[in-house]
Design a protein around this motif. Structure first.
Motif, PDB file in Angstrom:
ATOM      1  N   ARG A 124       0.820  -1.202   0.000  1.00 14.70           N
ATOM      2  CA  ARG A 124       0.000   0.000   0.000  1.00 14.70           C
ATOM      3  C   ARG A 124       0.855   1.254   0.000  1.00 14.70           C
ATOM      4  NH1 ARG A 124      -0.862   2.965   4.528  1.00 14.70           N
ATOM      5  NH2 ARG A 124      -0.476   2.093   6.580  1.00 14.70           N
ATOM      6  N   GLY A 125       0.219   2.370  -0.393  1.00 17.79           N
ATOM      7  CA  GLY A 125       0.902   3.652  -0.370  1.00 17.79           C
ATOM      8  C   GLY A 125       1.147   4.094   1.062  1.00 17.79           C
ATOM      9  N   ARG A 126       1.966   5.128   1.214  1.00 16.61           N
ATOM     10  CA  ARG A 126       2.245   5.656   2.542  1.00 16.61           C
ATOM     11  C   ARG A 126       1.250   6.767   2.844  1.00 16.61           C
ATOM     12  NH1 ARG A 126       7.274   3.630   3.911  1.00 16.61           N
ATOM     13  NH2 ARG A 126       6.506   3.800   6.029  1.00 16.61           N
ATOM     14  N   PHE A 127       0.898   6.853   4.127  1.00 15.41           N
ATOM     15  CA  PHE A 127      -0.176   7.741   4.577  1.00 15.41           C
ATOM     16  C   PHE A 127       0.431   8.747   5.568  1.00 15.41           C
ATOM     17  CE2 PHE A 127      -4.462   7.520   7.131  1.00 15.41           C
ATOM     18  CZ  PHE A 127      -4.757   8.818   6.739  1.00 15.41           C
ATOM     19  N   ARG A 183      -1.047   4.219  -3.947  1.00 13.41           N
ATOM     20  CA  ARG A 183      -0.786   5.663  -4.035  1.00 13.41           C
ATOM     21  C   ARG A 183      -0.425   6.215  -2.656  1.00 13.41           C
ATOM     22  NH1 ARG A 183      -0.907   9.381  -7.811  1.00 13.41           N
ATOM     23  NH2 ARG A 183      -2.546  10.665  -6.924  1.00 13.41           N
ATOM     24  N   ASP A 184       0.579   7.072  -2.614  1.00 16.49           N
ATOM     25  CA  ASP A 184       0.872   7.789  -1.379  1.00 16.49           C
ATOM     26  C   ASP A 184      -0.180   8.878  -1.189  1.00 16.49           C
ATOM     27  OD1 ASP A 184       3.238   6.336  -0.877  1.00 16.49           O
ATOM     28  OD2 ASP A 184       4.315   7.583  -2.328  1.00 16.49           O
ATOM     29  N   LEU A 185      -0.473   9.177   0.065  1.00 18.08           N
ATOM     30  CA  LEU A 185      -1.545  10.140   0.336  1.00 18.08           C
ATOM     31  C   LEU A 185      -1.160  11.049   1.497  1.00 18.08           C
ATOM     32  CD1 LEU A 185      -5.260   9.488   0.084  1.00 18.08           C
ATOM     33  CD2 LEU A 185      -4.462  10.213   2.314  1.00 18.08           C
ATOM     34  N   ILE A 233      -9.414   7.572   1.110  1.00 13.26           N
ATOM     35  CA  ILE A 233      -8.115   7.214   1.689  1.00 13.26           C
ATOM     36  C   ILE A 233      -7.777   5.748   1.441  1.00 13.26           C
ATOM     37  CG2 ILE A 233      -6.770   7.046   3.830  1.00 13.26           C
ATOM     38  CD1 ILE A 233      -8.319   9.488   4.865  1.00 13.26           C
ATOM     39  N   ARG A 234      -8.676   4.853   1.837  1.00 12.11           N
ATOM     40  CA  ARG A 234      -8.351   3.429   1.711  1.00 12.11           C
ATOM     41  C   ARG A 234      -8.164   3.015   0.249  1.00 12.11           C
ATOM     42  NH1 ARG A 234      -8.476  -0.561   5.576  1.00 12.11           N
ATOM     43  NH2 ARG A 234      -9.660   0.672   7.066  1.00 12.11           N
ATOM     44  N   LEU A 283      -4.648   4.192  -0.904  1.00 17.01           N
ATOM     45  CA  LEU A 283      -3.550   3.432  -0.295  1.00 17.01           C
ATOM     46  C   LEU A 283      -3.497   2.010  -0.856  1.00 17.01           C
ATOM     47  CD1 LEU A 283      -3.864   4.591   3.437  1.00 17.01           C
ATOM     48  CD2 LEU A 283      -2.305   5.476   1.687  1.00 17.01           C
ATOM     49  N   GLU A 284      -4.682   1.432  -1.041  1.00 21.12           N
ATOM     50  CA  GLU A 284      -4.717   0.058  -1.561  1.00 21.12           C
ATOM     51  C   GLU A 284      -4.231  -0.007  -3.001  1.00 21.12           C
ATOM     52  OE1 GLU A 284      -8.616  -1.428  -0.618  1.00 21.12           O
ATOM     53  OE2 GLU A 284      -7.979  -1.986   1.420  1.00 21.12           O
ATOM     54  N   ASP A 298       1.053   6.472   8.694  1.00 21.48           N
ATOM     55  CA  ASP A 298       2.436   6.034   8.892  1.00 21.48           C
ATOM     56  C   ASP A 298       3.223   7.113   9.621  1.00 21.48           C
ATOM     57  OD1 ASP A 298       2.436   3.513   7.301  1.00 21.48           O
ATOM     58  OD2 ASP A 298       1.774   4.911   5.750  1.00 21.48           O
TER      59      ASP A 298
END
Ligand code: TYD
Length: 209
Positions: free
Chosen positions: A10-13, A93-95, A85-86, A89-90, A133
């Protein structure tokens, strides 16, 4: 409880938190652009969220029961996680998000006086336990922030200095209690200097170059 997205793919949050007029939106925008990450915010990023934001900050501002206010913030967050958001990330993509759970803990918990534990449980239910994160707390004396003159006039901005001091102290307590997730950045410096600190932090903690 819903499972958090697979951590490996997943992307970083990344979330920006802080009081009014500390430069969150500017810094969140810069970081998102530098990484080509998705940029979003709370409250009000989804269609129903825009309605909730209007109710919270305009139509019923100052007239909501505190618990109702907290539940509407959590409702906004639930929809935002589900819709924006989910999925990002799934998809890997970074968000970057301007405010998230920390805002509810600081404002509805420390600021309004609800039990911080109750507010945390509401947000954890709303998000399925999806924590960022990295949480970047842009810290500044609220009086200094207000003096910068770019504060708006929404419901929370209109509250007294005692409220905003509780919010600031609450944020600092949250950050101190969970240093693995939170980092405090002194926001009372020129935006370009703050930006350099954030870039270095993102490189160090997330490998963002
Ligand atoms: P925002 O539009 O981000 O204002 P600012 O530019 O000051 O950051 O947020 C609107 C207000 O909503 C802000 O005063 C903080 C408040 N808020 C809460 O009280 N609880 C929450 O959970 C969130 C997300 C925001």
């Amino acid at each position: 409880m819903t499972e958090a997205p697979d951590a490996a793919t997943r992307g970083r949050f990344v979330v920006f938190e802080g009081g009014e007029a500390v430069g969150k939106s500017t810094q969140a925008g810069w970081l998102a652009i530098s990484r080509d990450a998705e940029l979003t915010f709370e409250p009000g990023a989804t269609r129903v969220g825009r309605e909730l934001r209007r109710l919270l900050l305009e139509e019923y501002a100052g007239r909501l029961d505190v618990l109702t206010e907290a539940l509407l913030m959590a409702a906004d967050r639930a929809q935002h996680v589900a819709e924006t958001i989910r999925p990002a990330l799934e998809a890997g993509r970074d968000l970057v998000c301007d405010r998230y759970i920390g805002s509810s803990l600081a404002y509805q918990g420390y600021g309004r006086g609800l039990s911080v534990d109750t507010v945390r449980k509401m947000s954890e239910a709303a998000t399925g336990g999806l924590w960022p994160d990295l949480i970047i707390l842009l810290d500044m004396d609220p009086l200094r922030a207000r003096a910068r003159g770019d504060a708006g006039t929404d419901a929370f901005e209109a509250l007294g200095m005692d409220f905003h001091r509780r919010v600031r102290d609450g944020y600092l307590e949250l950050a101190a209690a969970d240093p693995g997730r939170w980092t405090v950045i002194d926001a009372d410096r020129p935006a370009s200097v703050v930006r350099e600190d954030i870039a270095a932090l993102a490189a160090d903690r997330l490998g963002w170059m």
